[in-house]
Design an enzyme around this catalytic site. Structure first.
Site, mmCIF file in Angstrom:
data_model
loop_
_atom_site.group_PDB
_atom_site.id
_atom_site.type_symbol
_atom_site.label_atom_id
_atom_site.label_comp_id
_atom_site.label_asym_id
_atom_site.label_seq_id
_atom_site.Cartn_x
_atom_site.Cartn_y
_atom_site.Cartn_z
ATOM 1 N N GLN A 135 22.023 -145.767 25.701
ATOM 2 C CA GLN A 135 20.664 -145.203 25.911
ATOM 3 C C GLN A 135 20.249 -145.278 27.358
ATOM 4 O OE1 GLN A 135 17.569 -148.241 25.387
ATOM 5 N NE2 GLN A 135 16.502 -146.465 23.783
ATOM 6 N N GLY A 136 20.085 -143.859 28.023
ATOM 7 C CA GLY A 136 19.733 -143.759 29.275
ATOM 8 C C GLY A 136 18.294 -143.595 29.435
ATOM 9 N N TYR A 137 17.163 -144.405 29.483
ATOM 10 C CA TYR A 137 15.998 -144.389 29.489
ATOM 11 C C TYR A 137 15.279 -144.662 31.056
ATOM 12 C CZ TYR A 137 14.775 -143.570 24.468
ATOM 13 O OH TYR A 137 14.575 -142.708 23.401
ATOM 14 N N SER A 138 15.241 -146.116 31.083
ATOM 15 C CA SER A 138 14.814 -146.663 32.455
ATOM 16 C C SER A 138 15.499 -146.289 33.858
ATOM 17 C CB SER A 138 15.028 -148.199 32.546
ATOM 18 O OG SER A 138 14.231 -148.653 31.406
ATOM 19 N N SER A 170 22.544 -150.423 28.439
ATOM 20 C CA SER A 170 23.507 -151.211 27.817
ATOM 21 C C SER A 170 24.838 -151.034 27.680
ATOM 22 C CB SER A 170 22.703 -151.859 26.540
ATOM 23 O OG SER A 170 21.388 -152.191 26.865
ATOM 24 N N GLU A 259 12.607 -149.222 18.237
ATOM 25 C CA GLU A 259 13.226 -150.393 19.173
ATOM 26 C C GLU A 259 12.507 -151.733 19.082
ATOM 27 O OE1 GLU A 259 14.099 -149.246 23.039
ATOM 28 O OE2 GLU A 259 15.012 -150.828 23.697
ATOM 29 N N GLU A 385 3.304 -157.375 28.001
ATOM 30 C CA GLU A 385 1.974 -156.912 28.629
ATOM 31 C C GLU A 385 1.714 -155.196 28.158
ATOM 32 O OE1 GLU A 385 3.934 -158.559 30.397
ATOM 33 O OE2 GLU A 385 2.672 -160.384 30.260
#
Lengths: 401, 374
Positions: A135-138, A170, A259, A385
């Site tokens: 997964q390529g998100y951040s 990951s 998720e 948060e």
């Protein structure tokens, strides 16, 4: 493909017989650990031949993806059947035949947003364990503020050219393909110019670098895209974008909810790791018997035991609510409470094991790295948060100004 | 493993009906009026509850009950907690009804029709501890003479019947040798002193001076009183936990309402992240506790013999959550939360009393630990 009975009792005996026959005994006897997880993919090394056999046997009847439709490689089970399947697996101590980001994330995204042809192309490779996804998100500059992703895909007519970098991907170094959020319209408002793109990790210009964590492990990577050419459509004419162009944020949001439920679940009663499903009290009983004489340890243990049991009841309740029509943004509560609880439990475990617990590979095995790893639970998949923000705004409907 | 924790259609209907009735007949303003008039509960409200069948929620149909079960009793208790409806529901319709299940139907009928109000007299010190019972029931022929003091007896001053636990054998600290008696409240030698508690409800001290009881008054077996009382206490604890969840929800509802309307610094205070996060954390705690409450009710209905741990998780969680809800409630309201004119204080005071009644956090945490093997 699959021919399981709709009758629940009948189904239970069928699936129980299947597990008895098709899951090798060796796997049932193997303690669960990082190494016992079957990830699949072109580059995966099975820990033993039985692991491969169980994956293939389960995939042959769609049971690596129990709820997915049979035409896409799943078993087409309903929720009640899936629950029975999981129960029978647990009873037989059979490990999950296959785990992957394809099963957890991309599959649900494709099922919700993909075309029929995209599903036919990508899903069976996931259920068969042939292709491993990451997964390529951040990005370095887009953590909690995920919608500010800067990795860009330039439109070059029949293909895209992708440049930028992703972080916290990951297992990127072990994955075959990546699903990534990329900016396809740099002039649009930030939520509106993002697309959900499928990229071959073997493409020219993709590289990865593992990140070593405080826990000593390096599951996470940085992933770099340097002028990576991504065809707009493949040979069969399928788009490499899931959902609409520039509407990738909708897909991402959908998946993040998914998720959250998963990570929140990790903090509930059936914790793996050193506890291995035992109660805190039962674990402590295996230690020096005087540990529980300490009133502070005893009181903290009691409190955590209560909170853990109440949390696992809540997971069950929310699962049932999801069946009845969904929990929506309240899933942020599971993620928030589950991960914060897990951190508290590991703090206590470290406290009661004392000087023995601080060894990297001592009497308590992987306790120290597990403890350190829990600190990421309340960061990954949206920080605590951010979860509290979601609850305030979306569930409690508190004003923004 | 119990059936699903989400409500059935019947339970949703019951909750809606209860909420509608209570908002009409017993809003918090009614509690305030009772408080100002020095009334610990409103007999007219109790009569209405009886007419609606709430008193018979745990009673068999042939005794005039509806036998809806403990989960249903919890839903009613929760709704009552949310508006601070004061009634002898838990003492009478939950605990006495459970303890007396095997008794003659005329006793149960009195509960079902609302004419009997029961108090459960167990504790003798500042903490819930049934085994610490020192009160004696001295045997003389076929009769008993009860002597000793019971404290913190809920509904003790207004009840017309008392279930009282006394020692017929063994010694203080032992669960054996205790006997449960069902006597009328105006029996000679029984003195009742109402205590003025912070929740403005009925809690009394009962002094027994050679009060006579016969074999007919014994509930269950002589020396086997805890067997008779154990499930009743669990039932009461489960219902009280539900009430405390309602108290939490009531306080929380007031608080989020206030966050959406109060303005300071030119902004609605609910837009401040510091307050948003406190409110969201409280929401999470209430959600988790509500699972434990539903689970306790289900366990009592499906497998009461093994419900100790479920009930104690519920009571422990409910106690902590209510404490958090009311203290956060006062804090987020600011100064007005401290005033008597405002209702938040009522929730705080009921939460404190509910925390102690039928076992505090420590009592129930210890039961969870025992059940989990440590």
């Amino acid at each position: 493909m699959s021919s399981f009975s709709d009758d629940l009792d009948q189904f239970r005996s069928e699936v129980s017989a299947f597990i008895a026959e098709k899951c090798p005994q060796k796997l049932k006897d193997m303690p669960s650990s990082e190494r016992s997880i079957c990830w699949g993919g072109k580059r995966f090394t099975f820990s033993c031949d039985e692991q491969r056999i169980w994956m293939e046997n389960a995939a042959a009847v769609g049971l690596t993806a129990p709820r997915w439709p049979t035409e896409y490689g799943g078993a087409g089970l309903n929720r009640a059947q899936e629950k029975v399947f999981r129960e029978e697996m647990a009873k037989a101590k059979a490990p999950s035949p296959l785990e992957s980001f394809g099963l957890w994330m991309l599959g649900p995204a494709l099922l919700a947003f993909g075309t029929h042809e995209q599903k036919l192309k990508y899903l069976p490779d996931i259920t068969n364990g042939r292709i491993r996804w990451c997964q390529g998100y951040s990005e370095p500059g887009a953590g909690s503020d995920l919608a500010s992703v800067q990795t860009r895909a330039e439109d070059k007519g029949d293909h895209w050219v992708v440049n930028g970098s992703k972080i916290w991907t990951s297992y990127a170094d072990k994955a075959d393909w990546i699903f990534a959020l990329v900016r396809t319209d740099k002039d649009a408002p930030k939520h509106k110019g993002i697309s959900f793109m499928l990229i071959d990790m073997e493409a020219e210009g993709v590289s990865t670098k593992p990140i070593k964590l405080i826990s000593g492990t390096s599951v996470f990577c940085e992933t770099f895209f340097d002028n990576v050419v991504v065809p707009k459509t493949d040979e069969e004419g399928n788009s490499r974008i899931v959902g609409e162009l520039n509407r990738g944020w909708d897909v991402a949001k959908h998946l993040l909810t998914h998720e959250r439920e998963m990570i929140g679940g990790g903090g509930s009663g059936a914790a793996s790791g050193v506890l291995g499903g035992r109660s805190l009290g039962a674990f402590i009983d295996t230690l020096d018997e005087t540990i529980m004489d300490d009133p502070v340890v005893r009181s903290q243990t009691m409190e955590l035991e209560i909170d853990t049991l109440a949390m696992s009841m809540t997971m069950e309740r929310y699962k049932d609510m999801a069946k009845q029509g969904g929990v929506g943004h309240a899933s942020a509560m599971l993620k928030y409470s589950g991960t914060e609880l897990n951190k508290r439990r590991y703090e206590l475990l470290m406290s009661i094991t004392g000087s023995e617990g601080v060894e990297w590979d001592g009497e308590h095995g992987s306790l120290a790295p597990e403890w350190l790893r829990t600190k990421a639970n309340s960061i990954e998949g949206g920080t605590s948060e951010v979860m509290l923000d979601i609850l305030s705004k979306r569930v409690l409907e508190l004003p923004s100004s | 493993m119990v059936a699903s924790l989400i409500p059935t259609e019947d339970e949703v209907m019951l909750r809606d009906a209860a909420r509608g009735f209570l908002q009409e007949s017993s809003p918090v303003t009614a509690f305030r009026a009772n408080r100002d008039a020095g009334r610990t509960h409103d007999p007219a409200l109790w009569k209405e509850m009886a007419q609606m069948g709430w008193t018979g929620v745990l009673l068999p149909e042939d005794a005039g009950g509806s036998e809806m079960g403990h989960r249903a009793a919890g839903i009613l208790s929760e709704e009552m907690g949310e508006v601070l409806a004061a009634s002898p529901f838990i003492s009478t319709a939950v605990m006495a009804a459970t303890a007396l299940r095997g008794a003659a139907n005329d006793r149960l009928a009195g509960i079902a029709d609302g004419s009997s109000i029961y108090a459960i007299a167990v504790d003798e010190g500042p903490k819930h501890a049934p085994a610490r019972t020192g009160m004696t029931a001295e045997k003389s022929g076929n009769a008993f003479k009860l002597s000793g003091r019971k404290v913190f007896v809920a509904d003790g001053a207004s009840a017309n019947r008392v279930l009282v636990l006394a020692r017929t054998g063994g010694s203080v600290g032992e669960a054996e040798g205790l006997t449960l008696f069902d006597i009328d409240a105006d029996r000679a030698g029984l003195t009742r002193n109402a205590k003025h508690t912070v929740d403005e409800r009925d809690h009394a001290q009962l002094d027994f001076d050679a009060v006579e009881a016969t074999g007919d008054d014994v509930v269950g077996e002589v020396d086997g009183g805890m067997a008779a009382l154990h499930t009743a206490l669990n039932a009461g604890q489960a219902a009280l936990s539900a009430e405390l969840l309602g108290v939490s929800a009531g306080a929380f509802g007031m608080t989020t309402g206030y966050l959406k309307e109060r303005k300071q610094f030119g902004r609605t205070i609910g837009s401040f992240q510091a307050l948003q996060h406190r409110a969201a954390h409280l929401f999470a705690e209430i959600e988790i506790t509500s699972s434990a409450i539903a689970n306790a009710g289900r366990m009592m209905d499906e497998d009461a013999e093994n419900a100790d741990i479920a009930v104690s998780i519920a009571k422990a969680r409910a106690t902590q959550t209510a404490k958090l809800a009311v203290s956060e409630g006062v804090q987020m309201h600011g100064g007005i939360g401290m005033t008597d004119e405002f209702d938040m204080g009522f929730f705080m005071k009921r939460a404190r009393v509910g925390a102690e009644w039928l076992g505090d956090y420590g009592y129930h945490a210890a039961r969870v630990a025992a059940a989990r093997g440590f």
